[in-house]
Design an enzyme around this catalytic site. Structure first.
Site, short mmCIF file in Angstrom:
data_model
loop_
_atom_site.label_atom_id
_atom_site.label_comp_id
_atom_site.label_asym_id
_atom_site.label_seq_id
_atom_site.Cartn_x
_atom_site.Cartn_y
_atom_site.Cartn_z
N CYS A 1 7.49 -4.48 15.89
CA CYS A 1 7.06 -3.48 16.88
C CYS A 1 5.66 -3.85 17.36
O CYS A 1 4.77 -4.13 16.55
CB CYS A 1 7.05 -2.08 16.26
SG CYS A 1 8.68 -1.56 15.71
N CYS B 1 -0.56 5.97 9.92
CA CYS B 1 0.67 5.27 10.32
C CYS B 1 0.31 4.02 11.10
O CYS B 1 -0.51 4.06 12.02
CB CYS B 1 1.52 6.11 11.26
SG CYS B 1 1.86 7.72 10.65
N GLU C 1 0.83 -1.20 0.00
CA GLU C 1 0.00 0.00 0.00
C GLU C 1 0.87 1.25 0.00
O GLU C 1 1.97 1.25 0.53
CB GLU C 1 -0.89 0.01 1.24
CG GLU C 1 -1.96 -1.07 1.18
CD GLU C 1 -2.90 -1.06 2.39
OE1 GLU C 1 -4.11 -1.13 2.16
OE2 GLU C 1 -2.43 -0.99 3.53
N CYS D 1 7.08 -7.03 7.43
CA CYS D 1 8.20 -6.39 8.13
C CYS D 1 8.63 -7.30 9.27
O CYS D 1 7.79 -7.91 9.92
CB CYS D 1 7.74 -5.05 8.69
SG CYS D 1 9.01 -4.15 9.59
N SER E 1 12.47 6.76 7.18
CA SER E 1 12.27 6.51 8.60
C SER E 1 12.78 5.11 8.94
O SER E 1 12.52 4.15 8.21
CB SER E 1 10.77 6.60 8.91
OG SER E 1 10.54 6.36 10.27
N SER F 1 12.33 6.20 14.50
CA SER F 1 11.18 5.81 15.31
C SER F 1 11.71 5.49 16.71
O SER F 1 12.25 4.42 16.94
CB SER F 1 10.51 4.57 14.71
OG SER F 1 9.94 4.90 13.47
N LEU F 2 11.53 6.43 17.61
CA LEU F 2 12.13 6.28 18.94
C LEU F 2 11.12 5.66 19.91
O LEU F 2 11.34 4.59 20.47
CB LEU F 2 12.60 7.66 19.42
CG LEU F 2 13.45 7.69 20.68
CD1 LEU F 2 14.72 6.89 20.50
CD2 LEU F 2 13.79 9.14 21.04
N GLY G 1 7.29 -1.86 6.11
CA GLY G 1 8.66 -2.32 5.94
C GLY G 1 9.69 -1.45 6.62
O GLY G 1 9.40 -0.33 7.04
N CYS H 1 3.51 8.43 0.94
CA CYS H 1 4.14 7.52 1.87
C CYS H 1 4.24 6.16 1.16
O CYS H 1 3.22 5.57 0.81
CB CYS H 1 3.27 7.42 3.12
SG CYS H 1 3.88 6.25 4.32
N ASN I 1 -2.53 5.58 16.46
CA ASN I 1 -3.73 5.14 15.73
C ASN I 1 -4.09 3.75 16.20
O ASN I 1 -3.31 2.81 16.00
CB ASN I 1 -3.46 5.13 14.23
CG ASN I 1 -3.15 6.52 13.71
OD1 ASN I 1 -3.90 7.45 13.97
ND2 ASN I 1 -2.04 6.66 13.02
N CYS J 1 2.39 -2.02 16.03
CA CYS J 1 2.23 -1.71 14.60
C CYS J 1 1.53 -2.83 13.85
O CYS J 1 1.95 -3.99 13.89
CB CYS J 1 3.60 -1.46 13.98
SG CYS J 1 3.51 -1.02 12.23
#
Ligand code: SAH
Length: 339
Positions: free
Chosen positions: A113, A329, A89, A109, A188, A211-212, A156, A102, A286, A116
Site C-alpha cells: 500500500c 496506524c 512491534e 508486508c 483487518s 481496509s477500503l 503484516g 494492536c 498519519n 503505509c
C-alpha cells in the site's frame, strides 16, 4: 523446535495421545502456561517427569526478547526480537472501555500500500502463531493486567498468513488459554477475497475490518496494488460474509489530502456501502517522513463525515493514538536499522 505457545488445544491433545498419555494433559499444560504463566516446564508439578522431559525435547517455552518499550499516557509501543532476531512491534492503547493491543502478523508486508510505512519493507516471513500469542502474553505481564481487546492491525497482512492466524485465534479464544472473547478480537485485511470466504466459515465471532480507503477501482488501484488482484467486486464477497455470519463489518478509510477526500468520493462511498450492515471508520492519515502523502484538512474530514452520515450510514472518525511515539496506524516498522 516448535514453541508450546503455538499449539492449539486440539494439536496438544493429539500430541499427548501420540505419547500414549491422556489428552487432558493438554488442559493441564494450558493452565500452567496461560494461567500460572510459568517460564520453565520444570515448574509443572502435576505431570510426571518423563512426560515433562519429552515436552522439553519437543517444545520451547521461550519468550520473545523485549528490546524496547516506549510509554506515553494512553499508548505504549513494544519492540520485540524474535528468535531469529527479526523484529516486530505491538501497540497497547488505553480506552475508557478497557485496553486494546494492536499486534503484528508478519515481519514486513507484501501488500505494498503506497501510503503505509509498514509495507515499505517486503515481507521477510510470516509470524508463527506462537509469536502472535506471545505479543499478548508479554504485554499483559508488563502491565500486570489482562488485555481486553486485540486488533490484528499491526505490521503484516493476516490473511496472507491465514493458517497461523487461525491457530492464533483458537489459542487466544480458548477458555483455558488467554480466554479472550472472539467479539473482543478484530482482524483487518486489505481484502484477500478467498480468505474472507474461508473466514466466513469459521465458528468464531471475530470482527472483520476491511481496509477500503477508496470509493472506486481506479483510485483504489492507484494506492493499493492488491486492488488489481482483488478489486471492489470484493463487496460481493463481503455481502455474502455478512449474510452468512450476521456480523457487522467495519470499513476503514484513511483520509489522504487531495487523493481520496473529495466530496464526490464521500457520495460514491456512501453509494457503495449503502444498505450493508457496516460501520465506516474515517482515519485521519498519519504522515510519515518517508512518504509524501498528507493528511486531509480537519474541515474536509468533517464535511466528508457529514455527507456519509446524512445518507444514513454509520460513520465515525477514528480517535488518534500514538503518533508522538510513531505508534500510530501505518507508522510501525520492522526494518532493523530504523529502530
Ligand atoms: N494488512 C492489514 C492489516 C494492517 S491494518 C490491512 O491492510 O488491513 C493497518 C491499518 O492502518 C490499515 O487499514 C492501513 O491501511 C492503515 N494505515 C496504513 N498506513 C496508515 C497511515 N499512515 N495512517 C493511517 N492509517 C494507515
Amino acid at each position: 523446535m516448535k514453541s508450546i505457545y503455538g499449539m492449539t488445544m486440539e494439536k496438544l491433545e493429539e500430541y499427548f495421545l501420540s505419547l500414549g498419555e491422556k489428552k487432558f494433559k493438554a488442559t493441564q499444560i494450558y493452565e500452567w502456561i496461560y494461567q500460572k504463566r510459568i517460564k520453565s516446564f520444570d515448574e509443572v508439578t502435576n505431570i510426571k517427569k518423563t512426560v515433562i522431559d519429552k515436552l522439553k525435547e519437543d517444545f520451547t517455552i521461550d519468550r520473545l526478547d523485549t528490546l524496547k518499550v516506549e510509554r506515553d499516557v494512553e499508548v505504549c509501543k513494544y519492540l520485540f526480537a524474535l528468535n531469529d532476531n527479526e523484529r516486530v512491534e505491538s501497540v497497547l492503547m488505553r480506552h475508557d472501555y478497557g485496553t486494546s493491543l494492536c499486534i503484528s502478523s508478519q515481519v514486513g508486508c507484501n501488500m505494498g500500500c503506497r501510503f503505509c510505512e509498514s509495507g515499505r519493507l517486503k515481507k521477510v516471513r510470516n509470524l508463527e502463531s506462537s509469536e502472535m500469542v506471545l505479543q499478548i502474553l508479554q504485554v499483559e505481564e508488563d502491565i500486570h493486567e489482562r488485555i481486553s481487546h486485540v486488533v490484528i492491525m499491526g505490521i503484516g497482512e493476516p490473511f496472507d498468513n491465514y493458517d497461523n492466524f487461525v491457530d492464533f485465534i483458537k489459542i487466544v479464544n480458548n477458555p483455558k488459554g488467554i480466554a479472550l472473547g472472539s467479539r473482543h478480537i478484530t482482524v483487518s485485511t486489505c481484502g484477500i477475497i478467498p480468505k474472507i470466504r474461508e473466514f466466513a466459515t469459521l465458528p468464531f465471532q471475530v470482527n472483520l475490518a476491511i481496509s477500503l480507503h477508496a470509493s472506486n477501482d481506479t483510485l483504489r488501484s492507484s494506492i493499493m496494488p492488491i486492488n488489481k488482484a482483488y478489486p471492489l467486486k470484493l463487496m460481493e464477497t463481503i455481502k455474502e460474509y455478512i449474510n452468512k455470519t450476521n456480523r457487522r463489518v467495519t470499513f476503514e478509510y484513511i483520509m489522504l489530502d487531495g487523493i481520496n477526500d473529495k466530496l464526490e468520493n464521500a457520495v460514491e462511498l456512501s453509494n457503495l456501502l449503502s444498505g450493508m450492515n457496516c460501520y465506516i471508520n474515517l482515519i485521519p492519515y498519519n504522515e510519515t517522513n518517508n512518504i509524501g502523502y498528507k493528511r486531509s484538512k480537519k474541515s474536509t474530514i468533517l464535511k466528508f463525515y457529514d455527507i456519509i452520515k446524512n445518507r444514513g450510514l454509520n460513520v465515525t472518525i477514528r480517535k488518534e493514538f500514538g503518533s508522538k511515539i510513531s505508534a500510530a496506524c501505518g507508522q510501525l516498522r520492522s526494518k532493523k536499522e530504523d529502530l
